[in-house]
Motif scaffolding. Structure first.
Motif, short mmCIF file in Angstrom:
data_model
loop_
_atom_site.label_atom_id
_atom_site.label_comp_id
_atom_site.label_asym_id
_atom_site.label_seq_id
_atom_site.Cartn_x
_atom_site.Cartn_y
_atom_site.Cartn_z
N PRO A 103 0.83 -1.21 0.00
CA PRO A 103 0.00 0.00 0.00
C PRO A 103 0.87 1.26 0.00
N TYR A 104 0.21 2.41 -0.06
CA TYR A 104 0.95 3.68 -0.04
C TYR A 104 1.39 3.93 1.40
N ILE A 105 2.60 3.50 1.72
CA ILE A 105 3.08 3.44 3.10
C ILE A 105 3.02 4.79 3.82
N PRO A 106 3.36 5.93 3.17
CA PRO A 106 3.27 7.20 3.90
C PRO A 106 1.87 7.54 4.41
N ASP A 107 0.82 6.95 3.80
CA ASP A 107 -0.54 7.19 4.30
C ASP A 107 -0.70 6.74 5.75
N ALA A 108 0.11 5.77 6.18
CA ALA A 108 0.01 5.23 7.54
C ALA A 108 0.84 6.01 8.54
N GLY A 109 1.66 6.94 8.08
CA GLY A 109 2.46 7.75 8.99
C GLY A 109 3.35 6.92 9.89
N ALA A 110 3.41 7.30 11.17
CA ALA A 110 4.29 6.62 12.12
C ALA A 110 3.89 5.18 12.35
N THR A 111 2.63 4.84 12.10
CA THR A 111 2.19 3.46 12.28
C THR A 111 3.00 2.49 11.43
N CYS A 112 3.43 2.94 10.26
CA CYS A 112 4.20 2.08 9.37
C CYS A 112 5.56 2.67 9.05
N GLY A 113 6.17 3.33 10.02
CA GLY A 113 7.59 3.62 9.90
C GLY A 113 8.03 5.06 9.78
N ALA A 114 7.14 6.00 9.52
CA ALA A 114 7.58 7.39 9.40
C ALA A 114 8.20 7.86 10.72
N GLY A 115 9.35 8.49 10.63
CA GLY A 115 10.01 9.00 11.82
C GLY A 115 10.62 7.94 12.72
#
Length: 338
Positions: free
Chosen positions: A233-245
């Motif tokens: 999926p478009y991973i940035p849509d999930a934000g910190a839940t899927c790895g941002a930051g």
């Protein structure tokens, strides 16, 4: 990103453009969509769900050990000795509006194109694993076939399939059907094939962000051969839940908003190398985890791969720590750990 080219035979590679990093830089983002296929997925495809699970809020760690230190063992299936990655941009939504606001497609391509040769000692962790040994084995001293490490980019094909909109909430069956369609477009099949299905921003595959960040599975082609495919999926849509930051404060060289693209993408790539059959390759019997599952969301950081910097997680190595095992971000024949 659309095309007016006519359909071609599903066994031909007509219209397939293998994009180099340079081509991406200058914006050469064309691959000919294939239209008119009517294929069905495996009625009950095996799925690895979740391959990289949603971290529990407040529990993700930037350092630390996996839940247990049991080794992964061999379960009788194949490994990928010559990985071939085919990327599919699925859905006409990719060409509408601000279609890739976090530049996921660029980052994904650069990352995959960096996983080769002497400049990559992160994915080399997988090369200690093999097939053709007794089930239950923990090492490959008498291996028939080792996981391969490419001499050039493993990304060998790219397809912009805008023949129709991707469903707003695609099911596993929908994603499997697109993988079959892509395999026919590329003329690709066999153990070494990885097909990555990229869904556009705003499309939420069933379970994304709440149950998983991505997963890989297998499905059958009409000739009953199997392919491995990844729901990405478009991973940035999930934000910190899927790895941002996720990278520790003070690290530089990557964009915090899309760190998850390479953390999650690397996770799936590495596990597909060692377990393309989904639970028939190398897994941990105790916690039923693959080589990346055992180290998910621990000790994440930046690695340099062929002069480019990416956020990654470590991978489980049976050989690390003098054979007692551990999570490693870089690996060589001496079982280096870092």
């Amino acid at each position: 990103m659309s095309s007016a080219h006519s359909p071609t035979s599903p066994t031909r590679r007509t219209g397939l453009i293998v994009l180099s990093a340079f081509a991406l830089v200058v914006g050469f983002l064309l691959a000919v969509p294939q239209r008119g296929f009517a294929t069905e997925p495996n009625p009950s495809p095996s799925v690895h769900t979740p391959a990289i699970a949603k971290p529990v809020p407040g529990k993700r760690t930037s350092t630390g050990a996996p839940a247990n230190t049991d080794p992964v063992t061999y379960h009788g299936g194949p490994v990928q000795d010559a990985p071939q990655v085919y990327v599919v941009w699925w859905g006409s939504q990719w060409s509408s509006g601000n279609n890739d606001p976090k530049k996921e497609l660029f980052l994904q391509a650069y990352f995959l194109d960096s996983l080769y040769g002497a400049g990559d000692n992160w994915s080399t962790s997988a090369t200690q694993y093999c097939s053709g040994i007794p089930t239950g084995s923990k090492d490959c001293s008498h291996a028939a076939t080792f996981v391969g490490h490419p001499n050039s980019s493993p990304r060998v094909g790219q397809w912009d399939d805008e023949s129709a909109a991707a469903p707003q909430s695609p099911t596993q069956g929908d994603i499997a059907a697109e993988a079959v369609k892509a395999a026919q477009y590329f003329g690709a099949s066999g153990t070494n094939v990885q097909i990555i299905i990229d869904t556009p921003p705003g499309v939420v595959p069933s379970g994304f962000k709440t149950q998983y960040c991505a997963w890989h599975s297998v499905t059958s082609l009409p000739d009953n051969s199997q392919i491995t495919y990844t729901n990405f999926p478009y991973i940035p849509d999930a934000g910190a839940t899927c790895g941002a930051g996720s990278v520790p404060v003070g690290s530089t060289g990557v964009n915090a908003d899309n760190e998850g693209v390479t953390i999650v993408g690397g996770h799936e790539y590495a596990e597909t190398l060692t377990d393309p059959g989904a639970w028939s390759g190398w897994t941990d019997d105790t916690q039923n985890g693959e080589t990346a599952d055992k180290c998910a969301w621990t000790n994440m950081g930046i690695v340099t791969l062929n002069s480019n910097r990416y956020a990654v997680q470590p991978l489980w190595s049976n050989n690390a720590n003098s054979g007692s095992g551990g999570c490693v971000k870089y690996y060589n024949s001496a079982a280096s750990q870092g």
